[in-house]
Design a protein around this motif. Sequence first.
Motif, PDB file in Angstrom:
ATOM      1  N   LEU A   1      39.496  44.714  73.668  1.00 50.13           N
ATOM      2  CA  LEU A   1      40.638  44.942  72.787  1.00 50.13           C
ATOM      3  C   LEU A   1      40.369  46.138  71.870  1.00 50.13           C
ATOM      4  CD1 LEU A   1      42.449  42.191  70.718  1.00 50.13           C
ATOM      5  CD2 LEU A   1      42.041  44.454  69.846  1.00 50.13           C
ATOM      6  N   GLN A   2      39.180  46.187  71.284  1.00 51.38           N
ATOM      7  CA  GLN A   2      38.846  47.275  70.362  1.00 51.38           C
ATOM      8  C   GLN A   2      38.809  48.624  71.077  1.00 51.38           C
ATOM      9  OE1 GLN A   2      38.571  47.042  66.918  1.00 51.38           O
ATOM     10  NE2 GLN A   2      38.808  49.233  67.248  1.00 51.38           N
ATOM     11  N   LEU A   3      38.282  48.650  72.281  1.00 47.73           N
ATOM     12  CA  LEU A   3      38.259  49.899  73.043  1.00 47.73           C
ATOM     13  C   LEU A   3      39.673  50.417  73.301  1.00 47.73           C
ATOM     14  CD1 LEU A   3      35.428  49.130  75.620  1.00 47.73           C
ATOM     15  CD2 LEU A   3      35.346  50.835  73.779  1.00 47.73           C
ATOM     16  N   LEU A   4      40.589  49.507  73.623  1.00 49.76           N
ATOM     17  CA  LEU A   4      41.984  49.918  73.824  1.00 49.76           C
ATOM     18  C   LEU A   4      42.615  50.344  72.504  1.00 49.76           C
ATOM     19  CD1 LEU A   4      43.523  47.446  76.419  1.00 49.76           C
ATOM     20  CD2 LEU A   4      43.182  49.902  76.676  1.00 49.76           C
ATOM     21  N   ALA A   5      42.360  49.594  71.436  1.00 52.21           N
ATOM     22  CA  ALA A   5      42.927  49.932  70.125  1.00 52.21           C
ATOM     23  C   ALA A   5      42.507  51.337  69.702  1.00 52.21           C
ATOM     24  CB  ALA A   5      42.490  48.909  69.078  1.00 52.21           C
ATOM     25  N   ASP A   6      41.294  51.710  70.022  1.00 52.42           N
ATOM     26  CA  ASP A   6      40.795  53.039  69.664  1.00 52.42           C
ATOM     27  C   ASP A   6      41.589  54.162  70.331  1.00 52.42           C
ATOM     28  OD1 ASP A   6      38.850  51.855  68.098  1.00 52.42           O
ATOM     29  OD2 ASP A   6      37.247  52.127  69.579  1.00 52.42           O
ATOM     30  N   GLN A   7      42.358  53.826  71.355  1.00 51.20           N
ATOM     31  CA  GLN A   7      43.152  54.818  72.079  1.00 51.20           C
ATOM     32  C   GLN A   7      44.539  55.038  71.460  1.00 51.20           C
ATOM     33  OE1 GLN A   7      41.563  56.499  74.579  1.00 51.20           O
ATOM     34  NE2 GLN A   7      39.877  55.235  73.855  1.00 51.20           N
ATOM     35  N   ILE A   8      44.873  54.280  70.436  1.00 52.55           N
ATOM     36  CA  ILE A   8      46.183  54.402  69.786  1.00 52.55           C
ATOM     37  C   ILE A   8      46.006  55.176  68.489  1.00 52.55           C
ATOM     38  CG2 ILE A   8      48.156  53.141  68.818  1.00 52.55           C
ATOM     39  CD1 ILE A   8      47.306  50.747  70.606  1.00 52.55           C
ATOM     40  N   PRO A   9      46.461  56.415  68.439  1.00 47.92           N
ATOM     41  CA  PRO A   9      46.207  57.261  67.271  1.00 47.92           C
ATOM     42  C   PRO A   9      46.971  56.847  66.005  1.00 47.92           C
ATOM     43  CG  PRO A   9      47.489  58.462  68.906  1.00 47.92           C
ATOM     44  CD  PRO A   9      47.133  57.140  69.511  1.00 47.92           C
ATOM     45  N   ASN A  10      48.127  56.261  66.157  1.00 41.91           N
ATOM     46  CA  ASN A  10      48.935  55.875  65.001  1.00 41.91           C
ATOM     47  C   ASN A  10      48.399  54.565  64.412  1.00 41.91           C
ATOM     48  OD1 ASN A  10      51.281  54.146  63.906  1.00 41.91           O
ATOM     49  ND2 ASN A  10      52.086  56.242  63.807  1.00 41.91           N
ATOM     50  N   GLU A  11      47.980  54.612  63.156  1.00 40.67           N
ATOM     51  CA  GLU A  11      47.358  53.452  62.511  1.00 40.67           C
ATOM     52  C   GLU A  11      48.262  52.224  62.514  1.00 40.67           C
ATOM     53  OE1 GLU A  11      44.648  51.059  60.621  1.00 40.67           O
ATOM     54  OE2 GLU A  11      44.267  53.068  61.370  1.00 40.67           O
ATOM     55  N   GLN A  12      49.532  52.404  62.199  1.00 42.29           N
ATOM     56  CA  GLN A  12      50.454  51.273  62.141  1.00 42.29           C
ATOM     57  C   GLN A  12      50.630  50.631  63.524  1.00 42.29           C
ATOM     58  OE1 GLN A  12      54.261  52.274  60.507  1.00 42.29           O
ATOM     59  NE2 GLN A  12      54.872  50.150  60.256  1.00 42.29           N
ATOM     60  N   ARG A  13      50.798  51.462  64.529  1.00 39.66           N
ATOM     61  CA  ARG A  13      50.951  50.928  65.895  1.00 39.66           C
ATOM     62  C   ARG A  13      49.655  50.266  66.364  1.00 39.66           C
ATOM     63  NH1 ARG A  13      53.670  55.283  69.612  1.00 39.66           N
ATOM     64  NH2 ARG A  13      54.052  53.468  70.897  1.00 39.66           N
ATOM     65  N   ARG A  14      48.508  50.873  65.993  1.00 41.23           N
ATOM     66  CA  ARG A  14      47.212  50.299  66.364  1.00 41.23           C
ATOM     67  C   ARG A  14      47.047  48.913  65.738  1.00 41.23           C
ATOM     68  NH1 ARG A  14      44.288  54.397  65.547  1.00 41.23           N
ATOM     69  NH2 ARG A  14      43.955  54.105  63.326  1.00 41.23           N
ATOM     70  N   GLN A  15      47.368  48.794  64.456  1.00 41.96           N
ATOM     71  CA  GLN A  15      47.250  47.499  63.783  1.00 41.96           C
ATOM     72  C   GLN A  15      48.191  46.455  64.396  1.00 41.96           C
ATOM     73  OE1 GLN A  15      45.063  46.280  61.633  1.00 41.96           O
ATOM     74  NE2 GLN A  15      43.995  48.218  61.883  1.00 41.96           N
ATOM     75  N   GLY A  16      49.402  46.890  64.750  1.00 44.29           N
ATOM     76  CA  GLY A  16      50.335  45.989  65.414  1.00 44.29           C
ATOM     77  C   GLY A  16      49.789  45.488  66.735  1.00 44.29           C
ATOM     78  N   PHE A  17      49.186  46.393  67.485  1.00 39.37           N
ATOM     79  CA  PHE A  17      48.575  46.021  68.764  1.00 39.37           C
ATOM     80  C   PHE A  17      47.453  45.012  68.561  1.00 39.37           C
ATOM     81  CE2 PHE A  17      44.870  46.991  71.510  1.00 39.37           C
ATOM     82  CZ  PHE A  17      45.336  46.419  72.682  1.00 39.37           C
ATOM     83  N   VAL A  18      46.581  45.284  67.605  1.00 36.57           N
ATOM     84  CA  VAL A  18      45.449  44.387  67.356  1.00 36.57           C
ATOM     85  C   VAL A  18      45.944  43.013  66.926  1.00 36.57           C
ATOM     86  CG1 VAL A  18      43.450  43.970  65.865  1.00 36.57           C
ATOM     87  CG2 VAL A  18      43.802  46.237  66.876  1.00 36.57           C
ATOM     88  N   THR A  19      46.896  42.995  66.001  1.00 37.88           N
ATOM     89  CA  THR A  19      47.431  41.721  65.507  1.00 37.88           C
ATOM     90  C   THR A  19      48.025  40.896  66.645  1.00 37.88           C
ATOM     91  OG1 THR A  19      47.865  42.662  63.333  1.00 37.88           O
ATOM     92  CG2 THR A  19      49.093  40.680  63.919  1.00 37.88           C
ATOM     93  N   LYS A  20      48.846  41.525  67.472  1.00 34.53           N
ATOM     94  CA  LYS A  20      49.466  40.809  68.589  1.00 34.53           C
ATOM     95  C   LYS A  20      48.438  40.386  69.640  1.00 34.53           C
ATOM     96  CE  LYS A  20      54.015  42.869  68.183  1.00 34.53           C
ATOM     97  NZ  LYS A  20      55.026  43.731  68.810  1.00 34.53           N
ATOM     98  N   SER A  21      47.448  41.212  69.869  1.00 37.54           N
ATOM     99  CA  SER A  21      46.465  40.934  70.922  1.00 37.54           C
ATOM    100  C   SER A  21      45.464  39.863  70.535  1.00 37.54           C
ATOM    101  CB  SER A  21      45.723  42.219  71.284  1.00 37.54           C
ATOM    102  OG  SER A  21      46.617  43.156  71.842  1.00 37.54           O
ATOM    103  N   LEU A  22      45.167  39.741  69.258  1.00 39.43           N
ATOM    104  CA  LEU A  22      44.181  38.758  68.829  1.00 39.43           C
ATOM    105  C   LEU A  22      44.557  37.335  69.213  1.00 39.43           C
ATOM    106  CD1 LEU A  22      43.077  40.075  65.328  1.00 39.43           C
ATOM    107  CD2 LEU A  22      41.668  39.889  67.399  1.00 39.43           C
ATOM    108  N   ARG A  23      45.837  37.062  69.291  1.00 38.63           N
ATOM    109  CA  ARG A  23      46.272  35.706  69.660  1.00 38.63           C
ATOM    110  C   ARG A  23      45.840  35.324  71.078  1.00 38.63           C
ATOM    111  NH1 ARG A  23      52.722  36.832  70.423  1.00 38.63           N
ATOM    112  NH2 ARG A  23      52.421  38.168  72.230  1.00 38.63           N
ATOM    113  N   HIS A  24      45.583  36.315  71.904  1.00 35.70           N
ATOM    114  CA  HIS A  24      45.171  36.050  73.289  1.00 35.70           C
ATOM    115  C   HIS A  24      43.682  35.701  73.397  1.00 35.70           C
ATOM    116  CE1 HIS A  24      49.065  37.280  74.663  1.00 35.70           C
ATOM    117  NE2 HIS A  24      48.936  38.441  74.059  1.00 35.70           N
TER     118      HIS A  24
END
Length: 83
Positions: A58-81
């Motif tokens: 998850l973190q490796l993929l998150a590192d590929q999202i340059p926009n901080e807000q979109r990255r945080q949204g991705f992490v938040t949604k993905s953590l539930r999995h």
Amino acid sequence: MSEVSREVPSRVLAMCRAIDEEFLAIVGPFGALVVEEVREQWLGLGKKVNATHAAQYLQLLADQIPNEQRRQGFVTKSLRHLR
């Protein structure tokens, strides 16, 4: 994908597939290329057996999202999995 299935337990693989879906929802269909590259990189880091390893992915993929807000949204949604 069959080679990946042998290397990664099905539970961890299912987590990663769900994370992939979240990533693609954020970045769009061209993100599939990034998913492939990151998956290969992640597999090269060693044995994958539990949710901690999926969190690493998850973190490796998150590192590929340059926009901080979109990255945080991705992490938040993905953590539930990872539960």
